[in-house]
Design an enzyme around this catalytic site. Sequence first.
Site, PDB file in Angstrom:
ATOM      1  CE1 TYR A   1      -3.799   2.357   0.605  1.00  0.00           C
ATOM      2  CE2 TYR A   1      -2.476   3.236   2.414  1.00  0.00           C
ATOM      3  CZ  TYR A   1      -3.573   3.329   1.563  1.00  0.00           C
ATOM      4  OH  TYR A   1      -4.420   4.411   1.682  1.00  0.00           O
ATOM      5  CB  ALA A   2       3.723   2.325   2.124  1.00  0.00           C
ATOM      6  CB  ALA A   3       5.166   0.362  -2.685  1.00  0.00           C
ATOM      7  CB  SER A   4       0.252   1.524  -4.335  1.00  0.00           C
ATOM      8  OG  SER A   4      -0.525   1.766  -3.171  1.00  0.00           O
ATOM      9  CE  LYS A   5      -3.672   5.136  -1.686  1.00  0.00           C
ATOM     10  NZ  LYS A   5      -4.709   5.837  -2.480  1.00  0.00           N
TER      11      LYS A   5
END
Length: 254
Positions: A157-161
């Site tokens: 999730y953090a990578a995508s955001k």
Amino acid sequence: MLFPAGTVALVTGGVKGIGRAVSVDLAHEGAEVIATYRQDEEAAKETVRLIESAGGRVTVVKADASDEESVRELFRWIRQTYGRLDVLVSNAGIVRDRHLITMRTETLREVLDVNLTGTFLSCREAVRLMEHHRSGSIVTISSAAGVYGGQPGQTNYAASKGGIIAFSRTLATEVGRRGIRVNVVAPGFVETDMTHGISPARREHYRSKIGLGRLAQPEEVAYLVSFLASSRGSYITGSVYDVHGGGFVVGDLP
């Protein structure tokens, strides 16, 4: 009202949570809203009811933000129906938390496909439509997790955001001279279906670390999005706005 008559605004994932709040506020401020959804028919109907009962205009469209042909079909319909797009709010997103050592590659890809590839697809098609009128505003919805890092289990999730932030800042440099602005809103913990599943102990831990002492309401994010999308933000582009109430928790879970 923030938007003149005839303003057309698209909100992906616009029938639940932050997306619904954005759809409602854009309509309240005078835009004609197109809100997309992937599965939840009831949420779509409720969004229509909320907006139309307040005198706003909205059309809900079933579309998959991560599917290239679905996005292209959506924008073909927008071009044929309205002939223009003034505002894009790229909001569609999912969470699939799992610690890295047990995370399947498919779980990573699913989150990246919806959150990051979905942003790419919607922005690409929006720019193609906006550049004909030499104007437009794009607001992408990232997360405080993309700025500061996420909770354990949120590497995907953090990578995508985080990718949304880098993507949006770079896009702003590409399209500024075509009259198109691109900005990012990065919320912290917001009272939505996505956060309702958090255990009471974790909620209290998060709340205690937030400067304002509470989670955000979706409308508090939506008001900023509407401002950035409107002419009142006419000299703002390539910027990232945190909406985290004065604090963001990384790790240190109870």
